[in-house]
Design a protein around this motif. Structure first.
Motif, PDB file in Angstrom:
ATOM      1  N   MET A  69     -43.851 -64.161  42.067  1.00 20.99           N
ATOM      2  CA  MET A  69     -42.407 -64.444  42.186  1.00 20.99           C
ATOM      3  C   MET A  69     -41.677 -63.546  43.344  1.00 20.99           C
ATOM      4  SD  MET A  69     -41.692 -67.389  41.021  1.00 20.99           S
ATOM      5  CE  MET A  69     -40.043 -67.465  41.800  1.00 20.99           C
ATOM      6  N   SER A  70     -42.167 -62.267  43.022  1.00 19.48           N
ATOM      7  CA  SER A  70     -41.650 -61.312  44.151  1.00 19.48           C
ATOM      8  C   SER A  70     -42.146 -61.476  45.592  1.00 19.48           C
ATOM      9  CB  SER A  70     -41.938 -59.864  43.793  1.00 19.48           C
ATOM     10  OG  SER A  70     -41.328 -59.503  42.532  1.00 19.48           O
ATOM     11  N   LYS A  71     -43.490 -62.137  45.606  1.00 18.61           N
ATOM     12  CA  LYS A  71     -44.327 -62.350  47.042  1.00 18.61           C
ATOM     13  C   LYS A  71     -43.294 -63.482  47.445  1.00 18.61           C
ATOM     14  CE  LYS A  71     -48.791 -62.379  48.909  1.00 18.61           C
ATOM     15  NZ  LYS A  71     -48.116 -61.322  50.128  1.00 18.61           N
ATOM     16  N   THR A  72     -43.455 -64.650  46.501  1.00 18.69           N
ATOM     17  CA  THR A  72     -42.938 -65.786  46.999  1.00 18.69           C
ATOM     18  C   THR A  72     -41.345 -65.790  47.601  1.00 18.69           C
ATOM     19  OG1 THR A  72     -44.481 -66.757  45.135  1.00 18.69           O
ATOM     20  CG2 THR A  72     -42.631 -68.245  46.111  1.00 18.69           C
ATOM     21  N   LEU A  73     -40.633 -65.050  47.029  1.00 23.17           N
ATOM     22  CA  LEU A  73     -39.351 -64.959  47.335  1.00 23.17           C
ATOM     23  C   LEU A  73     -38.837 -63.793  48.578  1.00 23.17           C
ATOM     24  CD1 LEU A  73     -37.556 -65.235  44.048  1.00 23.17           C
ATOM     25  CD2 LEU A  73     -37.747 -66.808  45.837  1.00 23.17           C
ATOM     26  N   GLN A  74     -40.213 -63.406  48.983  1.00 24.70           N
ATOM     27  CA  GLN A  74     -39.910 -62.470  50.278  1.00 24.70           C
ATOM     28  C   GLN A  74     -39.335 -62.926  51.354  1.00 24.70           C
ATOM     29  OE1 GLN A  74     -43.704 -60.701  51.147  1.00 24.70           O
ATOM     30  NE2 GLN A  74     -43.315 -59.017  49.336  1.00 24.70           N
ATOM     31  N   PRO A  75     -39.666 -64.239  51.720  1.00 26.59           N
ATOM     32  CA  PRO A  75     -38.883 -64.958  52.751  1.00 26.59           C
ATOM     33  C   PRO A  75     -37.440 -65.229  52.523  1.00 26.59           C
ATOM     34  CG  PRO A  75     -40.738 -66.247  52.386  1.00 26.59           C
ATOM     35  CD  PRO A  75     -40.707 -65.139  51.293  1.00 26.59           C
ATOM     36  N   VAL A  76     -36.944 -65.293  51.336  1.00 26.99           N
ATOM     37  CA  VAL A  76     -35.633 -65.452  51.078  1.00 26.99           C
ATOM     38  C   VAL A  76     -34.804 -64.035  51.294  1.00 26.99           C
ATOM     39  CG1 VAL A  76     -33.795 -66.065  49.169  1.00 26.99           C
ATOM     40  CG2 VAL A  76     -35.903 -67.280  49.311  1.00 26.99           C
ATOM     41  N   ARG A  77     -35.488 -63.136  50.905  1.00 24.79           N
ATOM     42  CA  ARG A  77     -35.057 -61.566  51.107  1.00 24.79           C
ATOM     43  C   ARG A  77     -34.786 -61.333  52.492  1.00 24.79           C
ATOM     44  NH1 ARG A  77     -38.282 -60.536  46.405  1.00 24.79           N
ATOM     45  NH2 ARG A  77     -39.785 -59.554  48.084  1.00 24.79           N
ATOM     46  N   ALA A  78     -35.732 -61.704  53.540  1.00 29.66           N
ATOM     47  CA  ALA A  78     -35.779 -61.563  54.697  1.00 29.66           C
ATOM     48  C   ALA A  78     -34.509 -62.374  55.479  1.00 29.66           C
ATOM     49  CB  ALA A  78     -37.143 -61.996  55.286  1.00 29.66           C
ATOM     50  N   ILE A  79     -34.552 -63.569  55.059  1.00 31.40           N
ATOM     51  CA  ILE A  79     -33.450 -64.313  55.612  1.00 31.40           C
ATOM     52  C   ILE A  79     -32.162 -63.988  55.168  1.00 31.40           C
ATOM     53  CG2 ILE A  79     -32.286 -66.878  55.463  1.00 31.40           C
ATOM     54  CD1 ILE A  79     -35.208 -67.770  55.031  1.00 31.40           C
TER      55      ILE A  79
END
Length: 348
Positions: free
Chosen positions: A73-83
């Motif tokens: 989940m941490s890897k999957t949500l990386q784009p959200v953190r970047a955005i």
């Protein structure tokens, strides 16, 4: 209630990890019950080491599930953190920046595209507001500067000044300033989406009443059909008509023709002058705010260039459209409005 609130405040990866761990624990419990019920005597759990190993293995499996799920989940949500990190740095002064697009074509990439499109619209809106403010300040300065110059010149030669004539010239600047301020207030109202009260109106009766009160500088020819009904704001439609008539009378040589009729599924208001017309390549430019063609400036140096823009916006706010259409001579402005589905009563 407290636990539910705390659960809602948890992060997405915490929720997913908790759910996955709980599911794995339930699977282990279910498997244990199945083995207990299906095992022949002596039971499988009769040995303490076997039971301890089973319990330890189950706990290890649950912990491994939680760890793997959390990392995934941490890897999957990386784009959200970047955005979200990029959005936090974007200020109104740098709306040209955009959030990064994820490499995979998934929902997060769609989200990033939608955010970038929203930023583009916001940037365009702010740029439009800046241009509008610049044009407005320029047009407001002109009559104010003219009034100041007139007053200063009059004060220099007080004894020789014809104050009545000076007042007439000042009144012209005041009227121009008043018209400009009125247009700006109307634009602000339209941009804010403040809708007037809509009634079922007889368009021909409304137009005829307004034309009766106008003191036109040219001959006005009327061609009205009966029973042309629209759902509209009386004040807004009156403003639209007057803006079109002001423009037509400014450019007409000798006459203006006003038509109200049904055409297909539309109620049509047409204002056609016998002037020089509008070149096809400039038929959209004239609807831009503060846009004035060279001929318009020559005929009326005091115009604001807002009348046609306001007229089109009023038409669009009524679900219609305002365009310049082909004609053998002159400019033919055509406003189309949707016809009411089932008119119940007439209002003049």
């Amino acid at each position: 209630m407290i636990s539910l609130r705390a659960w809602r405040n948890c992060s997405v990866k915490t929720r997913v990890t908790t759910v996955a761990s709980t599911v794995m624990a339930l699977v282990c419990v279910f498997a244990s019950l199945m083995l207990l019920m299906a095992a022949p005597p002596p039971p499988l759990y009769g040995s303490a080491p076997v039971l301890a190993g089973f319990i330890g293995g189950s706990l290890l499996l649950i912990a491994a599930t939680a760890l793997v799920t959390y990392r995934m989940m941490s890897k999957t949500l990386q784009p959200v953190r970047a955005i979200s990190g990029k959005l936090a740095t974007i200020q109104p002064s740098n709306l040209s920046e955009r959030v990064p697009l994820p490499s995979h074509d998934d929902e997060f990439k769609e989200l990033a595209r939608a955010i970038n499109q929203a930023l583009e619209r916001a940037q365009a809106a702010i740029q439009e507001q800046l241009r509008f403010a610049s044009d407005t300040s320029h047009d407001l300065r002109n009559p104010l500067a003219a009034m100041r110059a007139e007053i200063e010149d009059s004060l220099v030669g007080r004894e020789e000044t014809d104050w009545a004539e000076t007042a007439d010239r000042l009144l012209e600047s005041v009227e121009r300033l008043q018209e400009l301020v009125g247009n700006l207030l109307e634009i602000s109202r339209l941009d804010a989406g403040v809708a007037g009260h809509h009634d079922l109106l007889n368009l021909a009766v409304l137009v005829a009443g307004e034309l009766d009160h106008r003191q036109s500088k040219v001959r006005v020819v009327r061609r009205f059909s009966s029973g042309v009904m629209v759902n509209g704001d009386r004040i807004g439609l009156t403003r639209l008509l007057n803006n079109l008539m002001d423009n037509a009378e400014r450019h007409a040589h000798s006459s203006v023709r006003v038509t109200v009729e049904h055409r297909g599924d539309a109620a049509v208001l047409e204002v056609h002058d016998d002037g020089s017309g509008v070149p096809p390549e400039q038929r959209e430019i004239i609807f831009e705010r503060f846009a004035r063609l060279q001929e318009a400036r020559a005929k009326d140096a005091g115009g604001s260039g807002l009348g046609l823009s306001i007229a089109r916006q009023i038409a669009e706010d009524h679900g219609g459209a305002l365009t310049v259409e082909d004609s053998p001579s002159g400019a033919r402005f055509v406003a189309r409005f949707p016809r009411p589905a089932a008119p119940a009563s007439l209002s003049g």
